[in-house]
Write an enzyme that holds these catalytic residues in place. Structure first.
Site, short mmCIF file in Angstrom:
data_model
loop_
_atom_site.label_atom_id
_atom_site.label_comp_id
_atom_site.label_asym_id
_atom_site.label_seq_id
_atom_site.Cartn_x
_atom_site.Cartn_y
_atom_site.Cartn_z
N ASP A 90 5.17 -4.80 9.77
CA ASP A 90 6.27 -4.21 10.55
C ASP A 90 6.42 -4.91 11.90
O ASP A 90 7.53 -5.16 12.36
CB ASP A 90 6.02 -2.71 10.78
CG ASP A 90 6.35 -1.89 9.53
OD1 ASP A 90 6.92 -2.47 8.57
OD2 ASP A 90 6.02 -0.69 9.50
N ASP B 7 0.58 -1.84 12.20
CA ASP B 7 1.09 -2.36 10.93
C ASP B 7 1.58 -3.79 11.15
O ASP B 7 2.62 -4.02 11.78
CB ASP B 7 2.24 -1.47 10.43
CG ASP B 7 2.66 -1.86 9.01
OD1 ASP B 7 2.90 -3.06 8.77
OD2 ASP B 7 2.74 -0.98 8.15
N ARG C 90 0.85 -1.20 0.00
CA ARG C 90 0.00 0.00 0.00
C ARG C 90 0.87 1.24 0.00
O ARG C 90 1.84 1.34 0.75
CB ARG C 90 -0.88 0.04 1.27
CG ARG C 90 -1.92 -1.00 1.32
CD ARG C 90 -3.04 -0.69 2.28
NE ARG C 90 -2.71 0.03 3.49
CZ ARG C 90 -3.61 0.51 4.34
NH1 ARG C 90 -4.91 0.35 4.10
NH2 ARG C 90 -3.26 1.14 5.43
N THR D 53 -1.75 7.23 -0.19
CA THR D 53 -3.07 6.99 -0.79
C THR D 53 -3.74 5.72 -0.29
O THR D 53 -4.95 5.54 -0.47
CB THR D 53 -2.94 6.86 -2.33
OG1 THR D 53 -2.13 5.70 -2.59
CG2 THR D 53 -2.29 8.08 -2.93
C1 PRP Z 1 -1.02 -4.68 4.55
C2 PRP Z 1 -1.73 -5.99 4.76
C3 PRP Z 1 -2.60 -6.12 3.54
C4 PRP Z 1 -2.96 -4.67 3.27
C5 PRP Z 1 -4.35 -4.42 3.72
O1 PRP Z 1 0.06 -4.84 3.68
O2 PRP Z 1 -0.87 -7.09 4.91
O3 PRP Z 1 -1.95 -6.70 2.44
O4 PRP Z 1 -2.03 -3.85 4.01
O5 PRP Z 1 -4.76 -3.15 3.38
P1 PRP Z 1 -5.90 -2.87 2.30
O6 PRP Z 1 -7.03 -3.80 2.64
O7 PRP Z 1 -6.24 -1.43 2.51
O8 PRP Z 1 -5.36 -3.14 0.93
P2 PRP Z 1 1.08 -3.65 3.34
O9 PRP Z 1 0.65 -2.97 2.08
O10 PRP Z 1 1.27 -2.80 4.54
O11 PRP Z 1 2.41 -4.43 2.99
P3 PRP Z 1 3.27 -5.45 3.88
O12 PRP Z 1 2.48 -6.72 3.99
O13 PRP Z 1 4.48 -5.62 3.05
O14 PRP Z 1 3.54 -4.83 5.20
N1 URA Z 2 -2.30 -2.90 7.06
C1 URA Z 2 -1.93 -3.17 8.33
O1 URA Z 2 -0.91 -3.84 8.58
N2 URA Z 2 -2.69 -2.66 9.32
C2 URA Z 2 -3.80 -1.94 9.11
O2 URA Z 2 -4.46 -1.51 10.07
C3 URA Z 2 -4.16 -1.68 7.77
C4 URA Z 2 -3.41 -2.18 6.77
#
Ligand code: PRP
Ligand code: URA
Length: 207
Positions: A202, A199, A103, A107
């Protein structure tokens, strides 16, 4: 219409509370993610198709069962990897495909940066793993990509979701069932789940 299956289990509630706690350190976060993931996966696979077999025991023959369903597991990178490790324990023979989505911090729109799905998904049962369902953008895009390979069936497996993401899933992919441990209140102005757990990637990977 998507079936939403809320996993109701005391151990899930316990572990999820540890995940939500902002003081939980990486080691405990990983341990409790494994517990939650294992219980959800057991629930997802509860009625999976089996065929009858005969097993020779030391004392004679017994009726037995063998899982018949061909399963493909697709963790959404990165955070979905955390659920793959637990799934592998139950389905060591399953094929694994990967979709990498991230993400944008401003945005909250997901961008695909990697995709490697098994050649033959046709007529197989695909489990998409992603712990967080916020706006639903990542999950909806993942399902759209997987559907191009014509699987027999898709289920989404998440840990925490927001109503906004669930509505988006229902609207875009009403044929996909969702297994989830908690549905929280709402998204904040940064599209993070409230109360959520922060997150996930993280916290799980210690970044
Ligand atoms: C997080 C999570 C989902 C997404 C959810 O990933 O693991 O994939 O956000 O958000 P959404 O429903 O609004 O799309 P992130 O993009 O933070 O990447 P990561 O898994 O690498 O931390
Ligand atoms: N991705 C995350 O890891 N946490 C949230 O709350 C939303 C998106």
């Amino acid at each position: 219409m998507s079936k939403i299956k809320l996993i109701d289990h005391s151990l899930v509630k316990h572990s999820l509370s540890v995940l939500r706690d902002k003081t939980t350190k990486t080691e405990m976060f990983r341990r409790h993610t494994a517990t939650v993931s294992q219980i959800i996966i057991v629930e997802v696979l509860k009625d999976i198709a089996t065929k009858e077999i005969t097993v020779e025991t030391p004392l004679g023959n017994s009726k037995g069962h063998k899982v018949q369903e061909k399963i493909v597991v697709v963790p959404v990178l990165r955070a979905g990897l955390s659920m793959l490790f637990s799934t592998r324990d139950f389905l060591p023979w399953a094929s694994v495909g990967f979709i990498g989505l991230e993400r944008d911090e401003n945005t909250a729109i997901a961008r695909e940066y990697y995709q490697k799905l098994p050649q033959n998904i046709k007529n197989k049962y695909v489990l998409i793993l992603d712990p967080m369902l916020a706006t639903g953008g990542s999950l909806v895009d993942t399902i759209t990509a997987v559907k191009q390979k014509q699987p027999k069936n898709i289920s989404a497996v998440c840990i925490v979701g927001a109503p906004e993401g669930i509505e988006r899933l229902k609207k875009n992919h009403p044929d996909v069932d969702l297994y989830i441990a908690a549905i929280d209140s709402h998204l904040d102005e940064n599209k993070f789940i409230v109360p959520g757990l922060g997150d996930f990637g993280d916290r799980y990977f210690g970044t």
